[in-house]
Each structure stands twice: as structure tokens, then as C-alpha cells.
Design a protein around this motif. Structure first.
Motif, mmCIF file in Angstrom:
data_model
loop_
_atom_site.group_PDB
_atom_site.id
_atom_site.type_symbol
_atom_site.label_atom_id
_atom_site.label_comp_id
_atom_site.label_asym_id
_atom_site.label_seq_id
_atom_site.Cartn_x
_atom_site.Cartn_y
_atom_site.Cartn_z
ATOM 1 N N ALA A 39 17.533 -58.686 -64.004
ATOM 2 C CA ALA A 39 18.457 -58.342 -65.078
ATOM 3 C C ALA A 39 19.306 -59.504 -65.596
ATOM 4 N N PHE A 40 19.626 -60.463 -64.757
ATOM 5 C CA PHE A 40 20.469 -61.590 -65.167
ATOM 6 C C PHE A 40 20.320 -62.713 -64.158
ATOM 7 N N ARG A 41 20.932 -63.834 -64.465
ATOM 8 C CA ARG A 41 20.912 -64.965 -63.542
ATOM 9 C C ARG A 41 22.336 -65.476 -63.376
ATOM 10 N N THR A 42 22.683 -65.838 -62.140
ATOM 11 C CA THR A 42 23.998 -66.382 -61.834
ATOM 12 C C THR A 42 23.838 -67.874 -61.557
ATOM 13 N N THR A 43 24.626 -68.690 -62.259
ATOM 14 C CA THR A 43 24.544 -70.141 -62.109
ATOM 15 C C THR A 43 25.932 -70.737 -61.944
ATOM 16 N N VAL A 44 25.953 -71.947 -61.401
ATOM 17 C CA VAL A 44 27.175 -72.738 -61.341
ATOM 18 C C VAL A 44 26.835 -74.120 -61.889
ATOM 19 N N MET A 45 27.734 -74.671 -62.670
ATOM 20 C CA MET A 45 27.493 -75.950 -63.314
ATOM 21 C C MET A 45 27.911 -77.103 -62.397
ATOM 22 N N SER A 46 27.053 -78.105 -62.332
ATOM 23 C CA SER A 46 27.358 -79.301 -61.543
ATOM 24 C C SER A 46 28.247 -80.238 -62.354
ATOM 25 N N GLU A 47 28.796 -81.195 -61.663
ATOM 26 C CA GLU A 47 29.446 -82.312 -62.330
ATOM 27 C C GLU A 47 28.339 -83.182 -62.939
ATOM 28 N N PRO A 48 28.634 -84.028 -63.935
ATOM 29 C CA PRO A 48 27.588 -84.906 -64.486
ATOM 30 C C PRO A 48 26.938 -85.740 -63.380
ATOM 31 N N ASN A 49 25.620 -85.727 -63.350
ATOM 32 C CA ASN A 49 24.839 -86.404 -62.307
ATOM 33 C C ASN A 49 25.313 -86.024 -60.912
ATOM 34 N N GLY A 50 25.753 -84.772 -60.755
ATOM 35 C CA GLY A 50 26.348 -84.317 -59.502
ATOM 36 C C GLY A 50 25.382 -83.694 -58.522
#
Length: 138
Positions: A39-50
Motif C-alpha cells: 500500500a505504501f513505502r516508508t523512507t528516511v532521507m540521508s544526508e548528502p553522500n551520507g
């Protein structure tokens, strides 16, 4: 800032990343539904080149999103686990890391939802469904 680590389902690919725990989101877009098979996807954003890959490397393919952005989708070539989405350009990559691949997944609470116009209508009533600690015997 938080240091996280994770892996694909078979364990061939392992990684570490620096993330902001306030950047955890649920995406209801059709691409995320198809890529996750749910139904959906859960994500977390990294720091640049993290993101640092400790073992293995992901296979990537480019998908053009509904908004026209070209996104590299990274997955394990052996088990098929979806690991991340990122920019096509390899400089200053910010990774949208799949929370289910992370050891710290229980600590990462979503802060907002996007592409809600594509959300499955039954998600509103999921809390009223019978719930079991493990799979019931059928």
C-alpha cells in the motif's frame, strides 16, 4: 543527526548512513506501491553522500517519476530487496532509504505522508481489523 545501519533480506548488501530522524515519511504514490508490492513505502532521507556501503553493491535502474524526476532505484541483485531511491547524478546523492531494511526501524516514526491522493481507501480503517501477534493458524 542519527547513525543507522541496515541490509538487504539475504544480507549480501550492508550499509551505514547518517540521517535526520525528522525526515521519515510515508509515500502513497503509485510507483512506491508497485515497487514495494504493497500500500505504501516508508523512507528516511540521508544526508548528502551520507550512505556508506559496507558489503556488496546495489543494482540500480532509472525510473521517471510522475513529477518528471529521474530517480535511481537501488535493490539487491540477489534477493531483490528494495534499498533506496536517489538522484541519477552520483554527486551529493541524497538517498531515500527504505525503513524496513534498517536495524533502527522501530525508532523511526513517520513525520508526514505524501502523494495521499493515491492512498488505498481502506487504510483509514486498518486499526479496526483483527490483529494477531504472529500468524494465526488457518
Amino acid at each position: 543527526m542519527m547513525k543507522i545501519n541496515g541490509s538487504c533480506h539475504c544480507g549480501k548488501i550492508t550499509f551505514e548512513a547518517d540521517i535526520d530522524p525528522n525526515k521519515v515519511r510515508i509515500c502513497h504514490c503509485i510507483d512506491c506501491q508497485k515497487l514495494s508490492g504493497t500500500a505504501f513505502r516508508t523512507t528516511v532521507m540521508s544526508e548528502p553522500n551520507g550512505v556508506t556501503f559496507i558489503t556488496g553493491s546495489a543494482k540500480e535502474y532509472i525510473k521517471i517519476a510522475a513529477n518528471g524526476n529521474r530517480r535511481a532505484q537501488g535493490f539487491c541483485p540477489d534477493c531483490g530487496s528494495s534499498l533506496y531511491a536517489t538522484t541519477e547524478n552520483e554527486k551529493n546523492r541524497i538517498y531515500g532509504i527504505r525503513v524496513g531494511t534498517l536495524e533502527q526501524r522501530n525508532e523511526l516514526t513517520p513525520r508526514f505522508q505524501i502523494w495521499c491522493r493515491s492512498a488505498f481507501p481502506w487504510l483509514q480503517s486498518i486499526n479496526s481489523l483483527p490483529a494477531f501477534e504472529t500468524s494465526p493458524n488457518n
